[in-house]
Design an enzyme around this catalytic site. Structure first.
Site, short mmCIF file in Angstrom:
data_model
loop_
_atom_site.label_atom_id
_atom_site.label_comp_id
_atom_site.label_asym_id
_atom_site.label_seq_id
_atom_site.Cartn_x
_atom_site.Cartn_y
_atom_site.Cartn_z
N GLU A 1 -6.45 4.78 8.24
CA GLU A 1 -6.20 6.19 7.89
C GLU A 1 -7.42 6.80 7.23
O GLU A 1 -7.72 7.98 7.43
CB GLU A 1 -4.96 6.28 6.98
CG GLU A 1 -3.69 6.01 7.79
CD GLU A 1 -2.54 5.39 7.01
OE1 GLU A 1 -2.58 5.38 5.77
OE2 GLU A 1 -1.60 4.90 7.68
N SER B 1 3.95 -2.23 10.27
CA SER B 1 5.40 -2.32 10.49
C SER B 1 5.99 -3.67 10.07
O SER B 1 6.92 -4.17 10.71
CB SER B 1 5.76 -1.98 11.94
OG SER B 1 5.43 -0.63 12.22
N GLY C 1 3.19 2.18 10.85
CA GLY C 1 4.19 3.24 10.71
C GLY C 1 4.95 3.56 11.98
O GLY C 1 5.62 4.59 12.06
N GLU D 1 -4.85 -4.91 10.84
CA GLU D 1 -3.82 -3.88 10.99
C GLU D 1 -4.05 -3.13 12.30
O GLU D 1 -4.85 -2.18 12.34
CB GLU D 1 -3.88 -2.88 9.83
CG GLU D 1 -3.61 -3.47 8.47
CD GLU D 1 -3.06 -2.43 7.49
OE1 GLU D 1 -2.01 -2.68 6.92
OE2 GLU D 1 -3.68 -1.36 7.35
N HIS E 1 -9.20 1.26 5.41
CA HIS E 1 -7.92 1.45 6.09
C HIS E 1 -8.11 2.41 7.26
O HIS E 1 -8.90 3.35 7.16
CB HIS E 1 -6.89 2.01 5.10
CG HIS E 1 -5.50 1.93 5.63
ND1 HIS E 1 -5.02 2.82 6.57
CD2 HIS E 1 -4.50 1.06 5.40
CE1 HIS E 1 -3.78 2.49 6.87
NE2 HIS E 1 -3.43 1.42 6.17
N ASN F 1 0.87 -1.18 0.00
CA ASN F 1 0.00 0.00 0.00
C ASN F 1 0.91 1.23 0.00
O ASN F 1 1.53 1.53 1.01
CB ASN F 1 -0.88 -0.04 1.26
CG ASN F 1 -1.71 1.21 1.43
OD1 ASN F 1 -1.80 2.05 0.53
ND2 ASN F 1 -2.32 1.35 2.60
N TRP F 2 0.96 1.90 -1.13
CA TRP F 2 1.87 3.06 -1.24
C TRP F 2 1.30 4.29 -0.55
O TRP F 2 1.97 5.30 -0.44
CB TRP F 2 2.18 3.35 -2.71
CG TRP F 2 3.20 2.42 -3.32
CD1 TRP F 2 3.69 1.27 -2.76
CD2 TRP F 2 3.85 2.55 -4.59
NE1 TRP F 2 4.61 0.69 -3.60
CE2 TRP F 2 4.72 1.45 -4.74
CE3 TRP F 2 3.78 3.48 -5.63
CZ2 TRP F 2 5.52 1.26 -5.87
CZ3 TRP F 2 4.57 3.30 -6.76
CH2 TRP F 2 5.43 2.21 -6.88
N LYS F 3 0.02 4.24 -0.16
CA LYS F 3 -0.63 5.40 0.48
C LYS F 3 -0.46 6.64 -0.41
O LYS F 3 -0.47 6.50 -1.63
CB LYS F 3 -0.08 5.59 1.90
CG LYS F 3 -0.14 4.29 2.71
CD LYS F 3 0.16 4.46 4.16
CE LYS F 3 0.08 3.12 4.87
NZ LYS F 3 0.26 3.22 6.31
N GLY G 1 3.09 -1.11 4.19
CA GLY G 1 3.15 0.29 3.82
C GLY G 1 4.57 0.68 3.43
O GLY G 1 5.03 0.43 2.32
N GLY G 2 5.29 1.29 4.38
CA GLY G 2 6.62 1.86 4.10
C GLY G 2 7.57 0.92 3.37
O GLY G 2 8.25 1.35 2.42
P1 13P Z 1 3.50 0.30 7.56
O1 13P Z 1 3.96 -1.00 6.93
O2 13P Z 1 4.23 1.49 7.01
O3 13P Z 1 3.48 0.22 9.05
O4 13P Z 1 1.97 0.52 7.07
C1 13P Z 1 1.09 -0.52 7.21
C2 13P Z 1 -0.17 -0.17 6.52
O5 13P Z 1 -0.92 0.70 6.96
C3 13P Z 1 -0.48 -0.86 5.27
O6 13P Z 1 -1.78 -0.61 4.85
#
Ligand code: 13P
Length: 249
Positions: free
Chosen positions: A95, A209, A169, A163, A93, A9-11, A230-231
């Site tokens: 967020e 993470s 993050g 999640e 998500h 997920n590149w957000k 994510g990251g």
């Molecule tokens: P991180 O891997 O950066 O913690 O993000 C997880 C996430 O929210 C994937 O949707």
């Protein structure tokens, strides 16, 4: 047998130049046991789809509207994402739940649109730190499962991502026992609601993470069928290590 799924997920990260990372992933020699999904921002989706067309990498969206078309300025429908090349769409998500006030009923309506469009919804859920510390995790997850998943879910049109909000993050990860407890709980709830056949075929991802150095441990947990990353999905070299760890389990 559930196929494994490594999802990135590149957000709200990524410009045209970031597609070089996708190109690297698309050209890598991956085994056929693991599905790979990258969800770039919608602005990159059609270019990403073209770039990965002949590879094992699928592309997807990060959200969609609950309607298929209509007067909703600035929104994007599941059908539009499919038209741009998406095969899966992340929904719910944390967020989006926080930034856009999305609740389970909205996510369920969006999931219906995704199902109608013939795509797969990756529905996210997870507890806050306060909910974890108050020992309410399973209640929260149970409520999100019941509220956000439509009745016509199947192993093909649904993926569930656990999640924990406090792990996203932050570099903090639940213990393997905590991940296992939640994933076993989700599996049991899905079997109870949809029957053993469907309940056992839905893939369950862990997210929060996930990094190259902890992925193998996380993938050793029962009922973890992959990860939503994510990251560490932004750099092909990092994500490839995670894909390889999943492949090896
Ligand atoms: P991180 O891997 O950066 O913690 O993000 C997880 C996430 O929210 C994937 O949707």
């Amino acid at each position: 047998m559930r196929r494994k799924l490594a999802a990135g997920n590149w957000k709200m990260n990524g410009l045209g130049s970031s597609l070089a990372e996708l190109e690297t992933l698309s050209k890598a020699e991956n085994t056929r046991q693991t599905d790979i999904l990258i969800c770039p921002p919608a602005t990159l989706l059609s270019r990403a789809a073209a770039m990965s067309a002949d590879s094992q990498v699928m592309v997807g969206g990060q959200d969609c509207h609950a309607a298929i078309t209509g007067a909703h300025t600035g929104d994007i429908s599941a059908e539009m994402l499919r038209d741009a090349g998406a095969e899966m769409i992340i929904l719910g998500h944390s967020e989006r739940r926080a930034d856009h006030n999305e609740f389970d009923e909205h996510i369920r309506a969006k999931a219906r649109a995704v199902f109608e469009t013939g795509l797969t919804a990756v529905i996210c859920m997870g507890e806050s730190l306060a909910e974890r510390e108050a020992d309410n995790t399973l209640d929260i997850i149970g409520g999100q499962l019941a509220g956000s998943i439509p009745d016509n879910a199947t192993g093909e049109n649904l993926v569930v991502a656990y999640e924990p909000i406090w792990a996203i993050g932050t570099g903090k990860v639940p213990t393997l026992a905590q991940i296992g407890e939640v994933h076993d709980f989700i599996r049991a709830r899905l079997e109870r609601r949809f029957g053993a056949g469907v309940g056992r075929s839905v893939r369950l991802l862990y997210g929060g993470s996930v990094k190259p150095d902890n992925a193998a441990d996380i993938f050793s947990v029962s009922n973890v069928d992959g990860a939503l990353v994510g990251g560490a999905s932004l750099k092909a070299a990092d994500f490839q290590v995670i894909i390889d760890a999943l492949d090896a389990t």
